[in-house]
Design a protein around this motif. Structure first.
Motif, PDB file in Angstrom:
ATOM      1  N   ALA A  69       5.536  -8.459  60.077  1.00 40.52           N
ATOM      2  CA  ALA A  69       4.174  -8.315  60.606  1.00 40.52           C
ATOM      3  C   ALA A  69       3.742  -6.850  60.580  1.00 40.52           C
ATOM      4  CB  ALA A  69       4.100  -8.855  62.030  1.00 40.52           C
ATOM      5  N   THR A  70       2.485  -6.621  60.214  1.00 43.46           N
ATOM      6  CA  THR A  70       1.912  -5.278  60.254  1.00 43.46           C
ATOM      7  C   THR A  70       0.955  -5.126  61.429  1.00 43.46           C
ATOM      8  OG1 THR A  70       0.163  -5.920  58.707  1.00 43.46           O
ATOM      9  CG2 THR A  70       2.151  -4.909  57.768  1.00 43.46           C
ATOM     10  N   SER A  71       0.393  -6.259  61.898  1.00 41.70           N
ATOM     11  CA  SER A  71      -0.535  -6.256  63.027  1.00 41.70           C
ATOM     12  C   SER A  71      -0.297  -7.500  63.872  1.00 41.70           C
ATOM     13  CB  SER A  71      -1.997  -6.289  62.555  1.00 41.70           C
ATOM     14  OG  SER A  71      -2.296  -5.176  61.761  1.00 41.70           O
ATOM     15  N   LEU A  72      -0.635  -7.388  65.145  1.00 45.26           N
ATOM     16  CA  LEU A  72      -0.565  -8.500  66.081  1.00 45.26           C
ATOM     17  C   LEU A  72      -1.909  -8.556  66.791  1.00 45.26           C
ATOM     18  CD1 LEU A  72       1.024 -10.610  67.871  1.00 45.26           C
ATOM     19  CD2 LEU A  72       1.599  -8.658  69.350  1.00 45.26           C
ATOM     20  N   VAL A  73      -2.562  -9.722  66.778  1.00 47.42           N
ATOM     21  CA  VAL A  73      -3.835  -9.874  67.479  1.00 47.42           C
ATOM     22  C   VAL A  73      -3.585 -10.761  68.690  1.00 47.42           C
ATOM     23  CG1 VAL A  73      -6.250 -10.572  67.356  1.00 47.42           C
ATOM     24  CG2 VAL A  73      -5.124  -9.655  65.315  1.00 47.42           C
ATOM     25  N   VAL A  74      -3.828 -10.206  69.882  1.00 45.33           N
ATOM     26  CA  VAL A  74      -3.543 -10.900  71.137  1.00 45.33           C
ATOM     27  C   VAL A  74      -4.794 -10.980  72.011  1.00 45.33           C
ATOM     28  CG1 VAL A  74      -1.119 -10.184  71.165  1.00 45.33           C
ATOM     29  CG2 VAL A  74      -2.831  -8.747  72.268  1.00 45.33           C
ATOM     30  N   ALA A  75      -4.696 -11.829  73.028  1.00 42.20           N
ATOM     31  CA  ALA A  75      -5.730 -11.875  74.064  1.00 42.20           C
ATOM     32  C   ALA A  75      -5.399 -10.856  75.148  1.00 42.20           C
ATOM     33  CB  ALA A  75      -5.823 -13.287  74.644  1.00 42.20           C
ATOM     34  N   GLY A  76      -4.132 -10.540  75.297  1.00 43.85           N
ATOM     35  CA  GLY A  76      -3.642  -9.576  76.266  1.00 43.85           C
ATOM     36  C   GLY A  76      -2.150  -9.396  76.059  1.00 43.85           C
ATOM     37  N   ILE A  77      -1.608  -8.311  76.609  1.00 42.86           N
ATOM     38  CA  ILE A  77      -0.191  -8.009  76.432  1.00 42.86           C
ATOM     39  C   ILE A  77       0.218  -7.032  77.529  1.00 42.86           C
ATOM     40  CG2 ILE A  77      -0.577  -6.044  74.893  1.00 42.86           C
ATOM     41  CD1 ILE A  77       1.796  -7.044  73.205  1.00 42.86           C
ATOM     42  N   GLY A  78       1.476  -7.018  77.860  1.00 38.46           N
ATOM     43  CA  GLY A  78       1.983  -6.076  78.852  1.00 38.46           C
ATOM     44  C   GLY A  78       2.331  -4.735  78.225  1.00 38.46           C
ATOM     45  N   MET A  79       2.494  -3.725  79.068  1.00 39.79           N
ATOM     46  CA  MET A  79       2.783  -2.372  78.584  1.00 39.79           C
ATOM     47  C   MET A  79       4.119  -2.308  77.840  1.00 39.79           C
ATOM     48  SD  MET A  79       2.028   0.763  78.147  1.00 39.79           S
ATOM     49  CE  MET A  79       0.765   1.352  79.261  1.00 39.79           C
ATOM     50  N   ARG A  80       5.158  -2.943  78.368  1.00 40.21           N
ATOM     51  CA  ARG A  80       6.484  -2.847  77.749  1.00 40.21           C
ATOM     52  C   ARG A  80       6.498  -3.399  76.323  1.00 40.21           C
ATOM     53  NH1 ARG A  80      11.788  -5.858  79.305  1.00 40.21           N
ATOM     54  NH2 ARG A  80      13.291  -4.636  78.151  1.00 40.21           N
ATOM     55  N   PRO A  81       6.000  -4.631  76.089  1.00 42.44           N
ATOM     56  CA  PRO A  81       5.999  -5.095  74.705  1.00 42.44           C
ATOM     57  C   PRO A  81       5.035  -4.292  73.830  1.00 42.44           C
ATOM     58  CG  PRO A  81       5.034  -6.748  76.157  1.00 42.44           C
ATOM     59  CD  PRO A  81       5.635  -5.693  77.022  1.00 42.44           C
ATOM     60  N   ARG A  82       3.926  -3.828  74.386  1.00 42.42           N
ATOM     61  CA  ARG A  82       2.995  -3.008  73.603  1.00 42.42           C
ATOM     62  C   ARG A  82       3.716  -1.759  73.095  1.00 42.42           C
ATOM     63  NH1 ARG A  82      -1.695   0.838  75.820  1.00 42.42           N
ATOM     64  NH2 ARG A  82      -2.614   1.426  73.855  1.00 42.42           N
ATOM     65  N   MET A  83       4.504  -1.137  73.960  1.00 40.67           N
ATOM     66  CA  MET A  83       5.259   0.049  73.555  1.00 40.67           C
ATOM     67  C   MET A  83       6.307  -0.318  72.495  1.00 40.67           C
ATOM     68  SD  MET A  83       5.534   1.927  77.288  1.00 40.67           S
ATOM     69  CE  MET A  83       7.000   2.807  76.817  1.00 40.67           C
ATOM     70  N   GLY A  84       6.917  -1.478  72.651  1.00 32.50           N
ATOM     71  CA  GLY A  84       7.903  -1.936  71.665  1.00 32.50           C
ATOM     72  C   GLY A  84       7.280  -2.139  70.294  1.00 32.50           C
ATOM     73  N   PHE A  85       6.082  -2.734  70.267  1.00 31.00           N
ATOM     74  CA  PHE A  85       5.397  -2.921  68.985  1.00 31.00           C
ATOM     75  C   PHE A  85       5.038  -1.577  68.367  1.00 31.00           C
ATOM     76  CE2 PHE A  85       4.533  -7.300  70.537  1.00 31.00           C
ATOM     77  CZ  PHE A  85       5.092  -7.981  69.462  1.00 31.00           C
ATOM     78  N   ALA A  86       4.605  -0.618  69.186  1.00 35.48           N
ATOM     79  CA  ALA A  86       4.271   0.713  68.679  1.00 35.48           C
ATOM     80  C   ALA A  86       5.503   1.346  68.034  1.00 35.48           C
ATOM     81  CB  ALA A  86       3.721   1.596  69.802  1.00 35.48           C
ATOM     82  N   GLN A  87       6.650   1.225  68.681  1.00 33.82           N
ATOM     83  CA  GLN A  87       7.889   1.784  68.136  1.00 33.82           C
ATOM     84  C   GLN A  87       8.291   1.090  66.838  1.00 33.82           C
ATOM     85  OE1 GLN A  87      10.588   1.437  71.442  1.00 33.82           O
ATOM     86  NE2 GLN A  87       9.971   3.401  72.303  1.00 33.82           N
ATOM     87  N   ALA A  88       7.957  -0.204  66.723  1.00 31.95           N
ATOM     88  CA  ALA A  88       8.295  -0.965  65.516  1.00 31.95           C
ATOM     89  C   ALA A  88       7.264  -0.756  64.404  1.00 31.95           C
ATOM     90  CB  ALA A  88       8.402  -2.452  65.859  1.00 31.95           C
ATOM     91  N   GLY A  89       6.184  -0.018  64.688  1.00 31.64           N
ATOM     92  CA  GLY A  89       5.158   0.226  63.683  1.00 31.64           C
ATOM     93  C   GLY A  89       4.204  -0.931  63.481  1.00 31.64           C
ATOM     94  N   ILE A  90       4.113  -1.810  64.481  1.00 31.59           N
ATOM     95  CA  ILE A  90       3.200  -2.955  64.409  1.00 31.59           C
ATOM     96  C   ILE A  90       1.989  -2.661  65.288  1.00 31.59           C
ATOM     97  CG2 ILE A  90       2.906  -5.429  64.874  1.00 31.59           C
ATOM     98  CD1 ILE A  90       5.979  -5.695  64.411  1.00 31.59           C
ATOM     99  N   GLU A  91       0.817  -2.662  64.665  1.00 32.93           N
ATOM    100  CA  GLU A  91      -0.432  -2.380  65.368  1.00 32.93           C
ATOM    101  C   GLU A  91      -0.793  -3.554  66.283  1.00 32.93           C
ATOM    102  OE1 GLU A  91      -4.807  -0.912  63.951  1.00 32.93           O
ATOM    103  OE2 GLU A  91      -3.847  -2.471  62.742  1.00 32.93           O
TER     104      GLU A  91
END
Length: 125
Positions: A69-91
């Motif tokens: 995955a290069t991007s994830l489109v959500v309705a909402g997300i928590g800070m911890r997984p958001r930071m994890g996606f940033a570290q993984a390079g997933i927008e």
């Protein structure tokens, strides 16, 4: 660099463009991955979500990273997984749509945007 985007959308079973969008990304049934090139859908596939308790909020990060995955489109997300996606390079993006197909239409016409602090879910801070 590849010009193919792989957009992941948390989905209800069985996934696909007709599937309902899951409101809680970490507890969705499956992730629908839509590969797009030059704004056109090239392919659609699904990957199952894993048990949330095993590995916590970062399980979906690992699943989607492995799935390309290069991007994830959500309705909402928590800070911890958001930071994890940033570290993984997933927008991480937020935008409208009740079905996966509607989310992809919103993506194609620029109705999605990078997730903001105000969009974060407090339960996973």
């Amino acid at each position: 660099m590849s010009d193919v985007q792989v957009i992941a959308i948390p989905s209800m079973h069985p996934g696909g463009l007709e599937a309902g969008r899951s409101g809680h990304f970490g507890r969705c049934d499956v992730f629908t991955l839509v590969s797009m090139k030059n704004g056109e859908v090239e392919s659609v596939r699904t990957v199952p979500n894993a048990e949330h308790s095993e590995g916590g909020c970062l399980v979906p990060v690992n699943i989607l990273s492995r799935a390309g995955a290069t991007s994830l489109v959500v309705a909402g997300i928590g800070m911890r997984p958001r930071m994890g996606f940033a570290q993984a390079g997933i927008e991480v993006l937020v935008g409208p749509g009740n079905t996966v197909g509607e989310v992809i239409v919103a993506y194609r016409v620029d109705l999605v945007r990078p997730i903001a602090e105000s969009d974060l879910c407090g339960a996973h801070a």
